[in-house]
Design a protein around this motif. Structure first.
Motif, short mmCIF file in Angstrom:
data_model
loop_
_atom_site.label_atom_id
_atom_site.label_comp_id
_atom_site.label_asym_id
_atom_site.label_seq_id
_atom_site.Cartn_x
_atom_site.Cartn_y
_atom_site.Cartn_z
N MET A 229 43.45 10.68 25.33
CA MET A 229 43.30 10.70 23.89
C MET A 229 41.81 10.88 23.55
SD MET A 229 44.10 8.03 20.76
CE MET A 229 44.60 6.71 21.73
N PRO A 230 41.52 11.80 22.61
CA PRO A 230 40.13 12.04 22.21
C PRO A 230 39.52 10.82 21.51
CG PRO A 230 41.61 13.72 21.29
CD PRO A 230 42.45 12.68 21.93
N ASN A 231 38.19 10.76 21.52
CA ASN A 231 37.47 9.73 20.79
C ASN A 231 37.58 10.02 19.29
OD1 ASN A 231 35.83 7.54 20.34
ND2 ASN A 231 33.93 8.69 20.66
N LEU A 232 38.07 9.06 18.50
CA LEU A 232 38.32 9.29 17.07
C LEU A 232 37.21 8.70 16.20
CD1 LEU A 232 42.16 8.61 16.94
CD2 LEU A 232 40.99 10.80 17.07
N HIS A 233 36.93 9.39 15.08
CA HIS A 233 35.92 8.95 14.12
C HIS A 233 36.61 8.69 12.78
CE1 HIS A 233 32.91 10.34 16.95
NE2 HIS A 233 33.60 11.46 17.05
N LEU A 234 36.27 7.59 12.15
CA LEU A 234 36.85 7.25 10.85
C LEU A 234 36.32 8.20 9.78
CD1 LEU A 234 38.61 5.22 9.24
CD2 LEU A 234 36.52 3.90 8.86
N ILE A 235 37.24 8.85 9.09
CA ILE A 235 36.88 9.78 8.01
C ILE A 235 37.13 9.13 6.65
CG2 ILE A 235 37.44 12.01 6.93
CD1 ILE A 235 36.05 12.26 9.64
N TYR A 236 38.23 8.41 6.53
CA TYR A 236 38.61 7.80 5.25
C TYR A 236 39.34 6.50 5.51
CZ TYR A 236 41.00 7.05 0.84
OH TYR A 236 41.48 6.50 -0.31
N ASP A 237 39.03 5.49 4.69
CA ASP A 237 39.73 4.21 4.77
C ASP A 237 39.85 3.65 3.35
OD1 ASP A 237 40.84 1.77 5.38
OD2 ASP A 237 39.29 1.19 6.81
N PHE A 238 41.07 3.59 2.85
CA PHE A 238 41.30 3.10 1.48
C PHE A 238 40.82 1.66 1.33
CE2 PHE A 238 43.60 1.43 -2.14
CZ PHE A 238 43.49 2.46 -3.06
N ALA A 239 40.83 0.90 2.40
CA ALA A 239 40.39 -0.51 2.34
C ALA A 239 38.94 -0.62 1.90
CB ALA A 239 40.60 -1.17 3.70
N ASN A 240 38.15 0.45 2.06
CA ASN A 240 36.73 0.43 1.67
C ASN A 240 36.50 0.96 0.26
OD1 ASN A 240 36.09 -0.52 4.22
ND2 ASN A 240 35.82 1.54 5.04
N GLU A 241 37.56 1.36 -0.43
CA GLU A 241 37.43 1.94 -1.77
C GLU A 241 37.26 0.84 -2.82
OE1 GLU A 241 37.21 5.17 -2.50
OE2 GLU A 241 37.41 5.65 -0.38
N SER A 242 36.70 1.23 -3.97
CA SER A 242 36.61 0.32 -5.10
C SER A 242 37.49 0.87 -6.22
CB SER A 242 35.17 0.16 -5.57
OG SER A 242 34.64 1.42 -5.90
N LEU A 243 37.82 0.00 -7.16
CA LEU A 243 38.71 0.37 -8.26
C LEU A 243 38.12 1.52 -9.06
CD1 LEU A 243 41.30 -0.33 -9.84
CD2 LEU A 243 39.94 -1.91 -11.18
N PRO A 244 38.86 2.63 -9.23
CA PRO A 244 38.35 3.77 -10.02
C PRO A 244 38.10 3.36 -11.47
CG PRO A 244 40.43 4.33 -8.94
CD PRO A 244 40.19 2.88 -8.71
N GLN A 245 37.11 3.96 -12.08
CA GLN A 245 36.71 3.60 -13.44
C GLN A 245 37.28 4.55 -14.50
OE1 GLN A 245 34.88 0.70 -13.71
NE2 GLN A 245 35.21 0.60 -11.51
N ILE A 246 38.51 5.02 -14.33
CA ILE A 246 39.07 5.97 -15.29
C ILE A 246 39.34 5.35 -16.65
CG2 ILE A 246 40.16 7.32 -13.47
CD1 ILE A 246 42.85 6.28 -14.72
N TRP A 247 39.31 4.05 -16.73
CA TRP A 247 39.56 3.37 -18.00
C TRP A 247 38.31 3.34 -18.88
CZ3 TRP A 247 36.48 -0.88 -18.64
CH2 TRP A 247 35.87 -1.38 -17.50
#
Length: 183
Positions: A1-19
């Motif tokens: 299995m190739p060495n994998l790199h983290l591209i995206y993790d929702f756990a690191n996101e903050s609440l969007p400010q669309i409001w």
């Protein structure tokens, strides 16, 4: 299995400010409301430093002050209710996905991307592909509101035959990508 790199993790996101944008209605309504509440009877219909929004009385005898107060109150109400509804709707969805990430109650698939279709238009096309028989599809214009999308990045990290690991939540019609790792 190739060495994998983290591209995206929702756990690191903050609440969007669309409001936030509808709050402009609240501020504008409040300014109009305060201005017209402070408008004296003598100034009603008189054009001072600020021109009243509704000059003079109309055929029903409703004066500028009354119209301005109603208009200001309406904008203030809209500017208060709409952001609250948007915030609670977004917060509920965001917290749900955060809980799924924290509890690791998602599914995981890994393998090479097959049948990759890159979106040519962010509004009229979708990016879609398979990984080990699992189908993924999403719009590019949903910027990290509900999982990974290309709109989150300056360039698309996905391509045909790329080895990836995806943690996702299967919501029936679609699969929300919560974590993406690539070789």
């Amino acid at each position: 299995m190739p060495n994998l790199h983290l591209i995206y993790d929702f756990a690191n996101e903050s609440l969007p400010q669309i409001w936030l944008p509808p709050v402009v209605f609240f501020i504008a309504g409040l300014i109009v409301l305060i201005y017209h509440l402070n408008l004296s009877k003598e100034e009603d219909g008189v054009h001072g430093p600020f021109k009243p929004i509704f000059p003079g009385a109309d055929s029903k005898g409703i004066n500028t002050k009354t119209k301005g107060i109603v208009f200001g109150a309406l904008f203030t109400l809209i500017g208060c209710v709409v952001p609250l509804l948007l915030y609670f709707s977004e917060a509920k969805m965001f917290q749900f996905y955060q809980r799924v990430c924290k509890d690791k109650s998602y599914q995981t698939v890994q393998g090479r991307i097959t049948q990759f279709h890159h979106s040519n238009s962010p509004y009229h096309d979708t990016e879609r592909f398979y990984i080990d028989g699992v189908y993924f599809e999403f719009n590019d214009n949903t910027q990290n509101r509900d999982g990974y999308s290309v709109g989150t990045f300056k360039s698309d990290p996905l391509k045909q035959d790329l080895f990836v690991r995806i943690c996702y939540l299967d919501e029936g019609k679609r699969k929300v990508i919560l974590k993406l790792e690539t070789e």
